[in-house]
Motif scaffolding. Structure first.
Motif, PDB file in Angstrom:
ATOM      1  N   GLN A   1       4.890   5.098  12.719  1.00  0.00           N
ATOM      2  CA  GLN A   1       5.200   6.428  13.245  1.00  0.00           C
ATOM      3  C   GLN A   1       6.665   6.787  13.000  1.00  0.00           C
ATOM      4  O   GLN A   1       6.978   7.930  12.661  1.00  0.00           O
ATOM      5  N   TRP A   2       7.570   5.812  13.157  1.00  0.00           N
ATOM      6  CA  TRP A   2       8.981   6.054  12.840  1.00  0.00           C
ATOM      7  C   TRP A   2       9.134   6.396  11.354  1.00  0.00           C
ATOM      8  O   TRP A   2       9.859   7.327  10.989  1.00  0.00           O
ATOM      9  N   LEU A   3       8.429   5.639  10.511  1.00  0.00           N
ATOM     10  CA  LEU A   3       8.519   5.877   9.072  1.00  0.00           C
ATOM     11  C   LEU A   3       8.021   7.275   8.721  1.00  0.00           C
ATOM     12  O   LEU A   3       8.612   7.959   7.883  1.00  0.00           O
ATOM     13  N   ALA A   4       6.959   7.718   9.377  1.00  0.00           N
ATOM     14  CA  ALA A   4       6.444   9.067   9.130  1.00  0.00           C
ATOM     15  C   ALA A   4       7.502  10.124   9.450  1.00  0.00           C
ATOM     16  O   ALA A   4       7.611  11.133   8.742  1.00  0.00           O
TER      17      ALA A   4
ATOM     18  N   VAL B   1       0.846  -1.195   0.000  1.00  0.00           N
ATOM     19  CA  VAL B   1       0.000   0.000   0.000  1.00  0.00           C
ATOM     20  C   VAL B   1       0.882   1.247   0.000  1.00  0.00           C
ATOM     21  O   VAL B   1       2.038   1.203   0.408  1.00  0.00           O
ATOM     22  N   SER B   2       0.304   2.347  -0.450  1.00  0.00           N
ATOM     23  CA  SER B   2       1.039   3.600  -0.414  1.00  0.00           C
ATOM     24  C   SER B   2       1.272   4.003   1.039  1.00  0.00           C
ATOM     25  O   SER B   2       0.521   3.608   1.936  1.00  0.00           O
ATOM     26  N   PHE B   3       2.307   4.808   1.245  1.00  0.00           N
ATOM     27  CA  PHE B   3       2.550   5.335   2.582  1.00  0.00           C
ATOM     28  C   PHE B   3       1.316   6.075   3.082  1.00  0.00           C
ATOM     29  O   PHE B   3       0.912   5.916   4.234  1.00  0.00           O
ATOM     30  N   ASP B   4       0.697   6.873   2.225  1.00  0.00           N
ATOM     31  CA  ASP B   4      -0.492   7.631   2.626  1.00  0.00           C
ATOM     32  C   ASP B   4      -1.620   6.712   3.062  1.00  0.00           C
ATOM     33  O   ASP B   4      -2.324   6.988   4.039  1.00  0.00           O
TER      34      ASP B   4
END
Length: 199
Positions: free
Chosen positions: A187-190, A163-166
């Motif tokens: 949350q880390w990826l964000a 899936v997309s990050f969004d």
């Protein structure tokens, strides 16, 4: 504040169950912040050991690989025990956390990790479970990874979703991601996504 000397004493440990997981009854005491020692405490301890989790991310197309599988722990408190998670597994004897990350990514999502980035180590539920998790971000090529994975001998039935990050963040905000480890990973990826996309 003056540093307080901390100590504990394991008085007794009695194995009470050994199966897919193991459980023991322990009696212990520990020093108190106010001074002296606690009374002996009786506790049950769930043994899980060291485990590893990986959030596979493809920075070239800004996609995340999430997996979905049935979780017995959610069955009694959740209407839907099929949870969105990240790749994870237990460290076996002789393995490093990095070994487990690569192995589990292949087994659970068909991923070949190109680069492994250490995120954190933490105790998910230290009040009654002896488990420490090493969490990584795995840089992958997400093309063609959707599908059903897992080992037959471990009765795994795992659906990989690309899936997309969004989309992943929307699911997180909607409460569709309910397990702690993928919440921490997303949350880390964000916080680090822009840096990863510029590597």
């Amino acid at each position: 504040m003056k540093e307080i000397e901390k100590a504990f004493e394991l008085i007794e440990e009695e194995p009470i169950y050994s199966g897919f997981f193991s459980l023991s009854r322990i009696r212990l005491r520990h020093t108190l912040f106010r001074g002296g020692w606690s009374e002996p405490l009786d506790r049950e301890l769930f043994h899980r050991g060291r485990s590893v989790a990986v959030i596979p991310y493809d920075p070239a197309v800004d996609q995340v690989v999430l997996i979905e599988q049935f979780r017995v722990g959610a069955m009694f408190v959740n209407e839907d025990p099929w949870l969105l998670e990240v790749v994870a597994g237990v460290v076996e004897e002789g393995e490093s956390p990095e070994d487990v990350a690569h192995r589990e990514a292949r087994e659970e999502a068909g991923c070949q990790i190109r680069r492994l980035i250490h995120i954190a180590e933490f105790f998910p539920t230290p009040g009654g479970c002896a488990e420490k998790v090493t969490l990584f971000c795995g840089i992958v090529d997400s093309k063609g990874l959707e599908g059903i994975h897992g080992l037959d001998e471990e009765h795994e039935d795992i659906l990989a979703r690309v899936v997309s990050f969004d989309q992943a963040m929307e699911w997180l905000e909607q409460g569709r991601v309910q397990a702690a480890i993928p919440i921490i990973g997303l949350q880390w990826l964000a916080l680090n996504r822009d840096r990863l996309r510029n590597i």
